[in-house]
Design a protein around this motif. Structure first.
Motif, PDB file in Angstrom:
ATOM      1  N   LYS A   1       0.855  -1.187   0.000  1.00  0.00           N
ATOM      2  CA  LYS A   1       0.000   0.000   0.000  1.00  0.00           C
ATOM      3  C   LYS A   1       0.887   1.232   0.000  1.00  0.00           C
ATOM      4  O   LYS A   1       1.864   1.296   0.733  1.00  0.00           O
ATOM      5  CB  LYS A   1      -0.921   0.000   1.218  1.00  0.00           C
ATOM      6  CG  LYS A   1      -1.925  -1.124   1.191  1.00  0.00           C
ATOM      7  CD  LYS A   1      -2.796  -1.109   2.421  1.00  0.00           C
ATOM      8  CE  LYS A   1      -3.785  -2.258   2.376  1.00  0.00           C
ATOM      9  NZ  LYS A   1      -4.622  -2.288   3.571  1.00  0.00           N
ATOM     10  N   ASP A   2       0.529   2.221  -0.834  1.00  0.00           N
ATOM     11  CA  ASP A   2       1.322   3.449  -0.939  1.00  0.00           C
ATOM     12  C   ASP A   2       0.430   4.655  -0.659  1.00  0.00           C
ATOM     13  O   ASP A   2      -0.425   5.004  -1.478  1.00  0.00           O
ATOM     14  CB  ASP A   2       1.938   3.559  -2.335  1.00  0.00           C
ATOM     15  CG  ASP A   2       2.925   4.702  -2.453  1.00  0.00           C
ATOM     16  OD1 ASP A   2       2.852   5.663  -1.641  1.00  0.00           O
ATOM     17  OD2 ASP A   2       3.774   4.656  -3.356  1.00  0.00           O
TER      18      ASP A   2
ATOM     19  N   GLU B   1       1.122   7.668  -0.830  1.00  0.00           N
ATOM     20  CA  GLU B   1       1.474   8.815  -1.672  1.00  0.00           C
ATOM     21  C   GLU B   1       0.757   8.766  -3.022  1.00  0.00           C
ATOM     22  O   GLU B   1       0.639   9.785  -3.698  1.00  0.00           O
ATOM     23  CB  GLU B   1       2.991   8.858  -1.905  1.00  0.00           C
ATOM     24  CG  GLU B   1       3.822   8.929  -0.640  1.00  0.00           C
ATOM     25  CD  GLU B   1       3.661  10.259   0.077  1.00  0.00           C
ATOM     26  OE1 GLU B   1       3.652  11.297  -0.593  1.00  0.00           O
ATOM     27  OE2 GLU B   1       3.529  10.244   1.317  1.00  0.00           O
TER      28      GLU B   1
ATOM     29  N   THR C   1       6.696  -0.763  -8.978  1.00  0.00           N
ATOM     30  CA  THR C   1       7.823   0.050  -8.527  1.00  0.00           C
ATOM     31  C   THR C   1       9.152  -0.699  -8.608  1.00  0.00           C
ATOM     32  O   THR C   1      10.195  -0.076  -8.689  1.00  0.00           O
ATOM     33  CB  THR C   1       7.593   0.555  -7.089  1.00  0.00           C
ATOM     34  OG1 THR C   1       7.188  -0.534  -6.263  1.00  0.00           O
ATOM     35  CG2 THR C   1       6.503   1.611  -7.061  1.00  0.00           C
TER      36      THR C   1
ATOM     37  N   SER D   1       3.023  -1.151  -6.171  1.00  0.00           N
ATOM     38  CA  SER D   1       2.465  -0.200  -5.208  1.00  0.00           C
ATOM     39  C   SER D   1       1.022   0.089  -5.581  1.00  0.00           C
ATOM     40  O   SER D   1       0.724   0.358  -6.746  1.00  0.00           O
ATOM     41  CB  SER D   1       3.273   1.092  -5.204  1.00  0.00           C
ATOM     42  OG  SER D   1       4.590   0.839  -4.770  1.00  0.00           O
TER      43      SER D   1
END
Length: 151
Positions: free
Chosen positions: A30-31, A33, A42, A83
Motif C-alpha cells: 500500500k502506498d 502517496e 515500482t 504499489s
C-alpha cells in the motif's frame, strides 16, 4: 562344453550440469502517496537462475541412476513490487470545481462568467483565479494567466 563367458555390464558415471530458471515472487504494498486505486510496478521482477549438478550413472549406455550432488544459485530472483495507491483525494464541493483553474473554485457549468463582468452566467466566479489548464470559460481575457482579475 564350457558356458559362454558372462557379459559384464559397462557402467559409467558422468556429471551433468543443468541450468534452471527461478521464478520471481510478487508482492503488493500500500502506498499512501499514490491516489487511491492507482497501481504502479515500482520494482520489476527478474527471474533468477540456478545450476544443478547431477551424478548420472549409465549402464550399457542407458541412464540407470541420477543423484543431485550440488545446487548453486547463480543469479538471485528479484521480487516484483507493485504499489497500490491509498491516498484519498479531497472531495470536490457540490457541483465540482473545474480542474483548469486554481486559487478558487470555478464551478463546472455550461458557462461561467466573472461576477464583476457583464456575462450572463448561469454561473459566476469571484476572482482572481489562476488558469492552470485550458481557459474553457474565457475568463483570462488578457492572457496573463489570471482570470477575473477585477474582483
Amino acid at each position: 562344453m564350457t558356458p559362454p563367458p558372462k557379459r559384464v555390464p559397462r557402467v559409467v558415471t558422468k556429471n551433468l550440469v543443468v541450468t534452471r530458471a527461478i521464478p520471481f515472487k510478487k508482492k503488493n504494498v500500500k502506498d499512501p502517496e499514490l491516489p487511491q486505486g492507482e497501481v504502479v510496478v515500482t520494482t520489476v521482477g527478474v527471474k533468477g537462475t540456478k545450476k544443478l549438478t547431477y551424478a548420472v550413472t549409465y549402464t550399457d549406455g542407458r541412464e540407470t541412476r541420477r543423484r543431485l550432488v550440488r545446487q548453486q544459485i547463480t543469479v538471485r530472483a528479484v521480487t516484483q513490487v507493485t504499489s497500490i495507491g491509498t491516498l484519498e483525494e479531497e472531495s470536490e464541493p457540490a457541483g465540482g470545481c473545474d480542474p483548469n483553474y486554481g486559487g478558487g473554485c470555478v464551478p463546472i457549468a455550461s458557462d461561467v462568467d466573472c461576477s464583476s463582468g457583464s456575462g450572463n452566467g448561469p454561473a459566476y466566479v469571484t476572482g482572481p483565479v489562476q488558469v492552470i489548464g485550458s481557459d474553457v470559460y474565457d475568463l483570462d481575457r488578457d492572457n496573463d494567466g489570471l482570470g477575473c482579475e477585477d474582483g
